[in-house]
Design a protein around this motif. Structure first.
Motif, PDB file in Angstrom:
ATOM      1  N   ALA A 527       0.778  -1.173  -0.217  1.00 65.00           N
ATOM      2  CA  ALA A 527       0.303   0.130   0.017  1.00 65.00           C
ATOM      3  C   ALA A 527       0.745   1.311  -0.210  1.00 65.00           C
ATOM      4  O   ALA A 527       1.879   1.292   0.647  1.00 65.00           O
ATOM      5  CB  ALA A 527      -0.593   0.342   1.423  1.00 65.00           C
ATOM      6  N   ALA A 528       0.788   2.535  -0.773  1.00 66.13           N
ATOM      7  CA  ALA A 528       1.270   3.337  -0.465  1.00 66.13           C
ATOM      8  C   ALA A 528       1.298   4.233   0.716  1.00 66.13           C
ATOM      9  O   ALA A 528       0.207   4.157   1.931  1.00 66.13           O
ATOM     10  CB  ALA A 528       0.560   4.609  -1.622  1.00 66.13           C
ATOM     11  N   GLY A 529       2.427   4.254   0.530  1.00 68.11           N
ATOM     12  CA  GLY A 529       2.564   5.779   1.998  1.00 68.11           C
ATOM     13  C   GLY A 529       1.575   6.493   2.567  1.00 68.11           C
ATOM     14  O   GLY A 529       1.378   7.137   1.689  1.00 68.11           O
ATOM     15  N   GLN A 530       1.434   6.777   3.842  1.00 67.64           N
ATOM     16  CA  GLN A 530      -0.034   7.212   4.037  1.00 67.64           C
ATOM     17  C   GLN A 530       0.860   9.201   4.533  1.00 67.64           C
ATOM     18  O   GLN A 530       1.617   8.897   4.934  1.00 67.64           O
ATOM     19  CB  GLN A 530      -1.025   6.953   4.866  1.00 67.64           C
ATOM     20  CG  GLN A 530      -1.759   6.068   5.458  1.00 67.64           C
ATOM     21  CD  GLN A 530      -1.899   5.754   6.746  1.00 67.64           C
ATOM     22  OE1 GLN A 530      -2.544   5.751   7.486  1.00 67.64           O
ATOM     23  NE2 GLN A 530      -2.862   4.355   6.288  1.00 67.64           N
ATOM     24  N   GLU A 531      -0.086   9.681   3.969  1.00 66.88           N
ATOM     25  CA  GLU A 531       0.465  10.689   4.399  1.00 66.88           C
ATOM     26  C   GLU A 531       0.747  11.719   5.782  1.00 66.88           C
ATOM     27  O   GLU A 531      -0.217  11.174   6.541  1.00 66.88           O
ATOM     28  CB  GLU A 531      -0.613  11.966   3.644  1.00 66.88           C
ATOM     29  CG  GLU A 531       0.101  14.193   3.853  1.00 66.88           C
ATOM     30  CD  GLU A 531      -0.626  15.042   3.061  1.00 66.88           C
ATOM     31  OE1 GLU A 531      -0.196  15.333   2.758  1.00 66.88           O
ATOM     32  OE2 GLU A 531      -1.418  15.408   4.577  1.00 66.88           O
ATOM     33  N   GLY A 532       2.006  11.771   6.194  1.00 68.44           N
ATOM     34  CA  GLY A 532       1.831  12.363   8.048  1.00 68.44           C
ATOM     35  C   GLY A 532       2.165  10.948   8.626  1.00 68.44           C
ATOM     36  O   GLY A 532       2.332  11.310   9.561  1.00 68.44           O
ATOM     37  N   ALA A 533       2.207  10.123   8.368  1.00 67.04           N
ATOM     38  CA  ALA A 533       2.382   8.708   8.921  1.00 67.04           C
ATOM     39  C   ALA A 533       3.931   8.481   8.299  1.00 67.04           C
ATOM     40  O   ALA A 533       4.634   8.174   7.816  1.00 67.04           O
ATOM     41  CB  ALA A 533       1.744   7.398   8.874  1.00 67.04           C
ATOM     42  N   VAL A 534       4.564   7.477   9.038  1.00 64.08           N
ATOM     43  CA  VAL A 534       5.971   7.217   9.389  1.00 64.08           C
ATOM     44  C   VAL A 534       6.048   5.987   9.565  1.00 64.08           C
ATOM     45  O   VAL A 534       5.370   5.253  10.040  1.00 64.08           O
ATOM     46  CB  VAL A 534       7.097   7.772  10.563  1.00 64.08           C
ATOM     47  CG1 VAL A 534       8.249   7.327  10.663  1.00 64.08           C
ATOM     48  CG2 VAL A 534       6.895   8.929  10.832  1.00 64.08           C
ATOM     49  N   ASP A 535       6.477   4.697   8.815  1.00 70.00           N
ATOM     50  CA  ASP A 535       6.161   3.478   7.568  1.00 70.00           C
ATOM     51  C   ASP A 535       8.045   3.095   7.684  1.00 70.00           C
ATOM     52  O   ASP A 535       8.917   3.816   7.664  1.00 70.00           O
ATOM     53  CB  ASP A 535       5.415   3.802   6.133  1.00 70.00           C
ATOM     54  CG  ASP A 535       4.064   3.487   6.672  1.00 70.00           C
ATOM     55  OD1 ASP A 535       3.526   3.031   8.085  1.00 70.00           O
ATOM     56  OD2 ASP A 535       3.326   3.430   5.954  1.00 70.00           O
ATOM     57  N   VAL A 536       8.065   1.538   8.336  1.00 66.77           N
ATOM     58  CA  VAL A 536       8.765   1.046   7.700  1.00 66.77           C
ATOM     59  C   VAL A 536       9.509   2.030   5.696  1.00 66.77           C
ATOM     60  O   VAL A 536       8.829   1.222   4.748  1.00 66.77           O
ATOM     61  CB  VAL A 536       8.414  -0.321   7.101  1.00 66.77           C
ATOM     62  CG1 VAL A 536       9.931  -0.820   6.979  1.00 66.77           C
ATOM     63  CG2 VAL A 536       8.301  -1.225   8.594  1.00 66.77           C
ATOM     64  N   TYR A 537      10.518   1.726   6.164  1.00 64.27           N
ATOM     65  CA  TYR A 537      11.256   1.992   3.883  1.00 64.27           C
ATOM     66  C   TYR A 537      12.666   1.590   4.163  1.00 64.27           C
ATOM     67  O   TYR A 537      13.196   1.328   5.275  1.00 64.27           O
ATOM     68  CB  TYR A 537      11.656   3.818   4.166  1.00 64.27           C
ATOM     69  CG  TYR A 537      12.438   3.781   3.680  1.00 64.27           C
ATOM     70  CD1 TYR A 537      11.826   3.876   2.208  1.00 64.27           C
ATOM     71  CD2 TYR A 537      13.969   4.658   3.295  1.00 64.27           C
ATOM     72  CE1 TYR A 537      12.330   4.561   0.584  1.00 64.27           C
ATOM     73  CE2 TYR A 537      14.082   4.620   2.037  1.00 64.27           C
ATOM     74  CZ  TYR A 537      13.508   4.969   0.663  1.00 64.27           C
ATOM     75  OH  TYR A 537      14.011   5.595  -0.326  1.00 64.27           O
ATOM     76  N   LEU A 538      12.136  -0.025   3.229  1.00 63.42           N
ATOM     77  CA  LEU A 538      14.485  -0.660   3.008  1.00 63.42           C
ATOM     78  C   LEU A 538      14.844   0.110   1.760  1.00 63.42           C
ATOM     79  O   LEU A 538      13.358  -0.034   0.583  1.00 63.42           O
ATOM     80  CB  LEU A 538      13.491  -1.891   2.901  1.00 63.42           C
ATOM     81  CG  LEU A 538      12.808  -2.029   4.110  1.00 63.42           C
ATOM     82  CD1 LEU A 538      12.203  -3.825   3.617  1.00 63.42           C
ATOM     83  CD2 LEU A 538      13.412  -2.097   4.971  1.00 63.42           C
ATOM     84  N   PHE A 539      15.644   0.093   2.353  1.00 62.18           N
ATOM     85  CA  PHE A 539      16.242   1.192   0.888  1.00 62.18           C
ATOM     86  C   PHE A 539      17.792   0.869   0.250  1.00 62.18           C
ATOM     87  O   PHE A 539      18.700   1.319  -0.160  1.00 62.18           O
ATOM     88  CB  PHE A 539      16.788   2.970   1.656  1.00 62.18           C
ATOM     89  CG  PHE A 539      17.125   3.000   2.366  1.00 62.18           C
ATOM     90  CD1 PHE A 539      18.679   3.184   2.374  1.00 62.18           C
ATOM     91  CD2 PHE A 539      16.935   3.469   3.594  1.00 62.18           C
ATOM     92  CE1 PHE A 539      19.509   2.910   3.806  1.00 62.18           C
ATOM     93  CE2 PHE A 539      17.315   3.721   5.088  1.00 62.18           C
ATOM     94  CZ  PHE A 539      18.629   3.524   4.990  1.00 62.18           C
TER      95      PHE A 539
END
Length: 749
Positions: A527-539
């Motif tokens: 799912a797309a990241g929600q605005e204003g939320a901090v999600d997992v980001y694997l870079f």
């Protein structure tokens, strides 16, 4: 990266996804379950009938031959199936082979054609060396008679019932040398029941209205049998006396079973989970530490939980630490120990242990592009580019979650000891952080516990006038960030003060485990990241997609005057120093770049909602999009206001996979003073100027060290002059500090 997409999709949607998870996370039993890496292939010539006859002879045994063989002394186990459903015999036969049960006895009639079919279902034709036999007694042999024969041969019989009135499986004693496990409800009579030594059941969730499948139940029973056989008698008695039952790993099997598409996938998962390590290094580690399996047993006996999260790619031994000076009356060591135990009870990540059976460091990207993170990021990219059906996304996300590297969270932290080091200073010597670190270095760090997520040390420095106390605290960076160490100090200060007042500190557990797992599930769902939320980001796959050129790498340390100027700018903007620095840096980039829109990756501490005050690694990168149609005419203070507005009003989102940015910025703060604790810093040195890869126009990390801001790592593209850039940023800060900032309500481009 395009070639990875079909591979990742095919892998994750197949039963191989579950197999990979089993191999990553399974316990490993004793060497008697070792299988050949390359089993010999069987070549059978002749008609199909001769081939079936060959395998029937290989995997079948007559009732009389079976009883004769059991007259020889020695340990043995047998599974007894009473009127099984079609297909379940073959699957159970394979489970028997995998978990060391050499005989499967089927009562209730199994004709020649059905027997051949079940052998095919078991897929054992290619494994002739596994030594498992299917027994089909004559139809006149009743269950009571068969159990009587087994009882006479010294077998201890356990009947697995569906009745909840029976004891739970984990309470039964399965350590006997000869065990017979009876499965099936239909047709069992009172006479047969009298031949059974014990009755047990596997508890399931209430209200489900269904039972576990026969192969699944058999795998759990056989696994419990193996576990108890490997556990010493005293350990088992201690477990039963404490009332703690072994449920953790069985429930883990249950979870992984749900992620498998069919029974064959689950059986392959069991095979991979119970494959014995064959390397010399693994054997040496097992002997030196008592075995990974035994270590995990001790953890789960104490009620350990399985946790999954998108941890940092930092290794376990990378630390987030802080040195604190105690400004109150002398610390009471016993009270401090009690306060630490209370904080460990509040924050579960302080009770984390390195997962010995998971190779988590490798799979989360340390020293290489980790397998789990690469697959997850590739799946996220696929979901961003095409419309993946919701049902497929749910299936893949569930499989990836259950295959994700696991961490053990202990229910109760081990006894924690804070070592005390003392040093008398010579007359006139300074009592500073450098001296404290020298004392700890002289101790050789012998007090350090490499298996603990938390390490602490109390240092008493004797001066001419008084004793100054310093407390060193360190948490593993794999599951903690800079905000975590600040949250830990705050919780420790509150717990210590409460105990000093004679009050009981809070011991309620922070909900961070649920928060972290929810963030991971949201990322894996595509799912797309929600605005204003901090999600997992694997870079970890992102860095390999950028066009790298050479750039400048320098260190920067600002004077007190510059830091005071930016501090005043923060007051004018009604924001923190960190946001003031970020605003000035981005405004300086607008003056140097022709772009109308800057995309900035910045680290957010992630302590939002239920994550507030968590001792965990909640921070992650978020993407800011700052517009400016005419950078040459737009006031610099207005550009700074847009940055502040985006941060304070949640106008950020999780970066999409492989999304490029103009800059990657990590600005950390400091603890400062919290109660009687004051953070102190050792002398720092700026790194020397050098050339480095430049995947971004600007990449920097800066920290506040006692009021003085220091840029630990600064890299800029070759067309950017570091001196010009920082001069522009400081000049913008001075303009704002002198009153040029207007703080518009909602700045627009």
């Amino acid at each position: 990266m395009a070639f990875l997409l079909p591979w990742a999709l095919a892998f994750l949607t197949s039963r191989g996804a579950c197999t990979a998870g089993g191999a990553a996370g399974g316990m490993r039993p004793s060497g008697r379950l070792l299988r050949h890496a390359a089993p010999p292939q069987i070549q059978v010539s002749g008609s199909p009938e001769s081939k079936r006859a060959y395998f029937r002879q290989l995997f079948s045994k007559s009732w009389d031959a079976f009883l004769t063989e059991l007259e020889e002394p020695g340990g043995c186990s047998v599974a007894v199936l009473l009127k099984p459903s079609p297909g379940s015999v073959g699957a159970t036969l394979r489970v028997c082979a995998l978990l060391g049960v050499p005989f499967l006895l089927v009562l209730g009639g199994l004709g020649s054609a059905a027997r051949n079919k079940e052998i095919r279902i078991s897929q054992l034709q290619r494994r002739p060396d596994w030594g498992v036999a299917l027994l089909t007694p004559p139809e006149e042999v009743r269950l009571s008679e068969a159990l009587g024969e087994l009882k006479g041969l010294g077998f201890h019989t356990l009947w697995l019932s569906c009745s909840e009135e029976a004891n739970e499986l984990w309470e039964a004693d399965l350590r006997h040398d000869r065990m017979a496990f009876v499965f099936g409800e239909d047709g069992i009579d009172q006479i047969a029941t009298e031949e059974v030594h014990a009755i047990a059941h596997i508890p399931i969730e209430e209200g489900r209205g269904c039972r576990l499948s026969l192969p699944h139940s058999a795998s759990m029973v056989f696994y419990e049998h193996q576990r108890q056989r490997e556990c010493s008698g005293q350990e088992l008695q201690d477990i039963k006396k404490s009332g703690i039952m072994w449920k953790g790993e069985a429930l883990e099997f249950n979870e992984l079973r749900e992620a498998c598409a069919d029974e064959t996938g689950f059986l392959q998962l069991v095979e991979e989970r119970l494959e014995v390590m064959g390397t010399t290094e693994a054997s040496a580690a097992s002997k030196s530490s008592g075995g990974f399996h035994r270590m995990l047993q001790r953890w789960f006996h104490g009620g350990a939980r399985i946790h999954r999260e998108g941890a940092t790619n930092a290794p376990w031994d990378c630390q987030v630490d802080v040195l604190l000076r105690w400004d109150g009356s002398m610390l009471n060591l016993s009270t401090l120990h009690e306060a630490v135990q209370a904080v460990q009870r509040q924050h579960p990540m302080l009770r984390a242990r390195p997962p010995l059976d998971d190779s988590t460091d490798l799979k989360l990207g340390c020293r290489d592009s980790g397998f789990s993170t690469t697959v997850a990021a590739t799946w996220s990219l696929l979901c961003e580019e095409i419309a993946v059906p919701r049902r497929l996304r749910e299936l893949v996300a569930k499989a990836m979650f259950f295959c994700w590297p696991r961490t053990a969270i202990l229910e109760d932290a081990a006894a924690f000891n804070i070592p005390v080091l003392s040093q008398s200073l010579q007359s006139g010597s300074k009592c500073n952080a450098d001296e404290v670190y020298r004392v700890m270095n002289d101790s050789g760090w012998a007090w350090w516990d490499a298996t603990s997520a938390l390490n602490m040390c109390l240092v008493n420095m004797q001066t001419d006038e008084q004793v100054v106390q310093f407390l060193y605290c360190s948490i593993t960076h794999k599951y903690a960030d800079g905000g975590a160490i600040a949250a830990f100090v705050h919780s420790l200060q509150e717990a210590y003060q409460a105990l000093a007042r004679g009050e009981v500190p809070s011991r309620s557990e922070h909900p961070i485990l649920a928060v972290q797992q929810q963030r991971l599930r949201r990322y894996l769902s595509g799912a797309a990241g929600q605005e204003g939320a901090v999600d997992v980001y694997l870079f970890d796959i992102v860095n390999d997609t950028y066009y790298h050129k050479w750039g400048h790498s320098v260190g920067v340390q600002f004077t007190h005057g510059v830091c005071d100027t930016l501090r005043m700018a923060g007051q004018r903007m009604a924001c923190s120093e960190e946001i003031a620095w970020l605003s000035c840096i981005i405004a300086a980039m607008f003056r140097m770049l022709p772009d109308k829109l800057l995309r900035i990756m910045v680290v957010h501490n992630g302590r939002l909602g239920d994550a507030e005050g968590a001792v965990a690694c909640t921070s992650n990168y978020v993407m800011l999009s700052i517009p400016c149609l005419d950078a040459s005419a737009t006031p610099l203070a207005d550009i700074a206001s847009r940055v502040k507005y985006a941060i304070t009003h949640g106008k950020f989102r999780r970066p999409t996979t492989c999304e490029q940015a103009h800059a990657r910025i990590n600005i950390g703060g400091m603890i400062g003073k919290d109660g009687d604790f004051t953070q102190v810093f050792k002398s720092s040195r700026c790194r020397s100027s050098a050339w480095s890869r430049a995947p971004y126009v600007i990449q920097l990390r800066m920290d506040n060290e006692g009021g003085i801001w220091c840029v630990k790592d600064f890299k800029c593209h070759e067309f950017v002059d570091p001196t010009t850039f920082w001069t522009a940023a400081v000049c913008i800060g001075r303009e704002i500090a002198e009153g040029a900032y207007t703080n518009p309500v909602e700045p627009l481009a």
